[in-house]
Write an enzyme that holds these catalytic residues in place. Structure first.
Site, PDB file in Angstrom:
ATOM      1  N   ASP A  80       9.721   5.178  13.039  1.00 24.95           N
ATOM      2  CA  ASP A  80       9.852   4.263  14.324  1.00 24.95           C
ATOM      3  C   ASP A  80      11.262   4.470  13.358  1.00 24.95           C
ATOM      4  O   ASP A  80      12.322   4.073  14.522  1.00 24.95           O
ATOM      5  CB  ASP A  80       8.998   3.788  14.245  1.00 24.95           C
ATOM      6  CG  ASP A  80       8.360   2.887  12.474  1.00 24.95           C
ATOM      7  OD1 ASP A  80       8.357   3.077  11.804  1.00 24.95           O
ATOM      8  OD2 ASP A  80       7.580   1.875  12.727  1.00 24.95           O
ATOM      9  N   ASP A 116       0.727  -0.896  -0.141  1.00 27.91           N
ATOM     10  CA  ASP A 116      -0.096   0.076   0.364  1.00 27.91           C
ATOM     11  C   ASP A 116       1.427   1.260   0.149  1.00 27.91           C
ATOM     12  O   ASP A 116       2.622   1.251   0.220  1.00 27.91           O
ATOM     13  CB  ASP A 116      -0.826   0.336   0.765  1.00 27.91           C
ATOM     14  CG  ASP A 116      -0.244   0.560   2.557  1.00 27.91           C
ATOM     15  OD1 ASP A 116       0.810   0.562   2.984  1.00 27.91           O
ATOM     16  OD2 ASP A 116      -1.260  -0.775   3.012  1.00 27.91           O
ATOM     17  N   ASP A 151       1.642   5.346   1.540  1.00 25.90           N
ATOM     18  CA  ASP A 151       0.826   6.393   2.428  1.00 25.90           C
ATOM     19  C   ASP A 151       1.837   7.549   1.516  1.00 25.90           C
ATOM     20  O   ASP A 151       3.057   7.544   1.410  1.00 25.90           O
ATOM     21  CB  ASP A 151       2.133   6.239   3.410  1.00 25.90           C
ATOM     22  CG  ASP A 151       1.195   4.454   3.922  1.00 25.90           C
ATOM     23  OD1 ASP A 151      -0.390   4.349   4.230  1.00 25.90           O
ATOM     24  OD2 ASP A 151       1.612   4.030   4.716  1.00 25.90           O
TER      25      ASP A 151
HETATM   26  P1  ATP Z   1       3.948  -2.826   6.011  1.00 32.25           P
HETATM   27  O1  ATP Z   1       4.855  -2.716   4.896  1.00 32.25           O
HETATM   28  O2  ATP Z   1       3.649  -3.503   7.024  1.00 32.25           O
HETATM   29  O3  ATP Z   1       2.813  -1.965   5.620  1.00 32.25           O
HETATM   30  P2  ATP Z   1       4.790   0.640   6.336  1.00 32.25           P
HETATM   31  O4  ATP Z   1       6.554   0.743   7.495  1.00 32.25           O
HETATM   32  O5  ATP Z   1       3.666   1.115   5.817  1.00 32.25           O
HETATM   33  O6  ATP Z   1       5.045  -1.522   6.391  1.00 32.25           O
HETATM   34  P3  ATP Z   1       2.765   1.576   8.376  1.00 32.25           P
HETATM   35  O7  ATP Z   1       2.356   0.449   9.956  1.00 32.25           O
HETATM   36  O8  ATP Z   1       1.873   1.162   6.896  1.00 32.25           O
HETATM   37  O9  ATP Z   1       4.171   0.360   7.893  1.00 32.25           O
HETATM   38  O10 ATP Z   1       3.453   2.400   8.538  1.00 32.25           O
HETATM   39  C1  ATP Z   1       3.687   3.604   7.833  1.00 32.25           C
HETATM   40  C2  ATP Z   1       4.355   4.386   8.084  1.00 32.25           C
HETATM   41  O11 ATP Z   1       4.480   5.245   8.624  1.00 32.25           O
HETATM   42  C3  ATP Z   1       5.588   3.911   8.233  1.00 32.25           C
HETATM   43  O12 ATP Z   1       6.665   2.812   7.556  1.00 32.25           O
HETATM   44  C4  ATP Z   1       6.852   4.626   9.507  1.00 32.25           C
HETATM   45  O13 ATP Z   1       7.135   5.542   9.065  1.00 32.25           O
HETATM   46  C5  ATP Z   1       5.254   5.298  10.001  1.00 32.25           C
HETATM   47  N1  ATP Z   1       4.407   4.422  11.612  1.00 32.25           N
HETATM   48  C6  ATP Z   1       3.758   3.608  11.365  1.00 32.25           C
HETATM   49  N2  ATP Z   1       3.830   3.286  12.754  1.00 32.25           N
HETATM   50  C7  ATP Z   1       4.484   3.895  13.425  1.00 32.25           C
HETATM   51  C8  ATP Z   1       5.115   4.201  14.562  1.00 32.25           C
HETATM   52  N3  ATP Z   1       4.099   3.247  15.837  1.00 32.25           N
HETATM   53  N4  ATP Z   1       5.897   4.987  14.965  1.00 32.25           N
HETATM   54  C9  ATP Z   1       6.600   6.132  14.857  1.00 32.25           C
HETATM   55  N5  ATP Z   1       6.308   5.550  12.819  1.00 32.25           N
HETATM   56  C10 ATP Z   1       5.476   4.625  12.528  1.00 32.25           C
HETATM   57 MG    MG Z   2       2.241   0.880   4.648  1.00 29.71          MG
END
Ligand code: ATP
Ligand code: MG
Length: 443
Positions: A144, A61, A63
């Protein structure tokens, strides 16, 4: 009009020095960035999408991060809504796809008086509210892990690396940005995310990021059960469940997600049952078969259920009421850790009940069971128990043969047309939009 770009060129990776191609980016995410830019806002692709593309993987996905506030984003996109309270974000919907747009977060230390109420932490340092807005550079420090803090601009096709993530991509390291202990205290779920990314990307924890888990693990008890359920789904049904569980156990975190002390004892039968269930789930996902979280939770709680049933049997309770009473009890214990939606609870109970019925192979009983909507899940569960050595092998083979001898027309056999673990009415991958977003944003 062109929105301003960050001035610090030392963090810029030009288009010819990274692997991200516009072709792999969702057209809707590109549209969102373009419209924000046209309204004179900054907009970047962020998070997992950029990380995955830097690793030559196709993201699941997309963002976007921007300097527009949630209200300003709402004005630009009619098809959007603000969600979350603790962490306000905007979802922009394009048919089945949702693009999540987040306003740059700023440092809480610098929050001015107007911002103060948008930022609050409890006595443990846990952030209860994280809605202080800031610059793109500040936003990068609030994310994070270093590898989750890349920003891709669709204006100059460059990637901005404000947190030194490129080196960690090369070294295959998951490293928290800032002081690990402080960052875990702010949001203990980051401990789970660290392990999830290690499993997903085949990375290792950077030493300090790993070392700080032990002293902060107990903070996971303070996370709302609904958020931990959402996180558990990502941990266990994203295709690397077996590896993820192994990491969770190594770091002693599984106990915060699964209420079953027996499962984590050294008992080889229960270890095998658990490991095999996750292995099978990973295999099913790899070949595009459907899965239901109810099946995994039925496995997670099975040893405790059996233990409770045995206690109730010694008190003279017949087996079926004992199963219902024990189910109530063990699901209740689990709900103290993670919530479990009602529809999954119902499926779990059916899978368990069927374990009492599958041994009854006389008369026309088997034919009736074959038509039960949970037959397939219950049969898989039985095979798993035999494989793990919990029960003697034999009955599973009997049912395998019986199904061959009595092929059921697909209409009756699997109401929704495949051989999922039971029917898939409770399968989130089928039931909902293909992109499932947690109800309160992702933090
Ligand atoms: P996935 O492949 O699971 O979607 P993702 O890294 O995109 O991994 P998401 O949960 O979609 O994870 O979150 C998008 C972004 O938002 C992360 O890459 C990170 O930069 C930030 N993020 C998400 N959760 C947190 C958190 N708990 N603390 C700090 N930053 C966060
Ligand atoms: Mg994501």
């Amino acid at each position: 009009m062109t929105a301003s770009q960050p001035s610090n060129n030392s963090v810029l990776i030009p288009r010819d020095q990274h692997t991200i191609s516009r072709r792999n980016i969702s057209i809707n995410a590109l549209k969102v960035m373009q419209r924000l830019n046209q309204s004179d806002f900054q907009a970047y692709l962020v998070g997992g999408a950029v990380r995955d593309m830097m690793l030559d993987k196709q993201p699941k996905d997309f963002d976007v991060a921007t300097d527009a506030t949630p209200e300003q984003i709402r004005k630009v996109f009619k098809n959007s809504r603000i969600i979350g309270r603790r962490f306000r974000i905007v979802h922009i919907r394009f048919g089945r796809e949702i693009i999540e747009v987040t306003t740059f977060r700023g440092s809480h230390d610098n929050a001015d008086e107007n911002d103060k109420h948008q930022s609050s932490a409890n006595d443990h340092g846990m952030l209860l509210r994280d809605n202080v807005f800031g610059t793109v550079e500040e936003d990068a420090q609030r994310r994070d892990f270093t590898v989750n803090s890349f920003y891709y601009s669709s204006q100059n096709f460059a990637v901005y690396d404000f947190a030194d993530g490129l080196k960690d991509i090369e070294d295959k390291k998951i490293r928290l940005i800032g002081d690990p202990s402080t960052r875990y205290k702010e949001d203990p779920v980051r401990m789970l995310r660290a392990l999830r990314f290690c499993a997903k990307l085949d990375f290792e924890l950077e030493q300090e990021t790993g070392a700080a888990i032990g002293e902060n693990a107990a903070l996971l008890d303070k996370i709302p059960a609904a958020r931990l359920f959402d996180e558990s789904l990502k941990l266990f049904i994203s295709g690397q469940g077996e590896k993820t569980l192994e990491l969770l156990q190594q770091h002693d975190l599984a106990q915060y997600l699964i209420a079953n002390h027996k499962l984590f004892s050294d008992d080889p039968v229960w270890s095998k049952l658990l490991q095999q269930a996750l292995y099978n789930t990973d295999q099913r996902l790899a070949i595009g078969k459907s899965i239901t979280p109810a099946f995994l939770y039925a496995v997670f709680l099975w040893p405790s259920l059996k233990e409770q049933m045995a206690i109730l049997a010694t008190e003279g309770m017949p087996v079926t009421p004992a199963l219902h009473a024990a189910a109530h009890q063990v699901i209740g214990m689990q709900m103290l850790k993670t919530s479990i939606p009602k529809r999954f609870q119902a499926t779990m109970k059916e899978i368990w009940e069927m374990q009492l019925r599958l041994p009854k192979i006389q008369g026309n009983h088997p034919l009736k069971l074959l038509e039960h909507p949970r037959f397939r899940a219950a049969y898989d569960f039985l095979l798993l128990r035999e494989d793990a050595g919990e029960i003697e092998a034999g009955l599973g083979q009997w049912w395998t043969d019986f199904q061959k001898e009595h092929p059921i027309p697909p209409k009756v056999y699997t109401p929704r047309g495949d051989d999922s673990q039971g029917d898939d009415s409770d399968n989130p991958r089928r039931r909902r939009n293909h992109k499932r977003k947690p109800r309160n944003g992702n933090r």
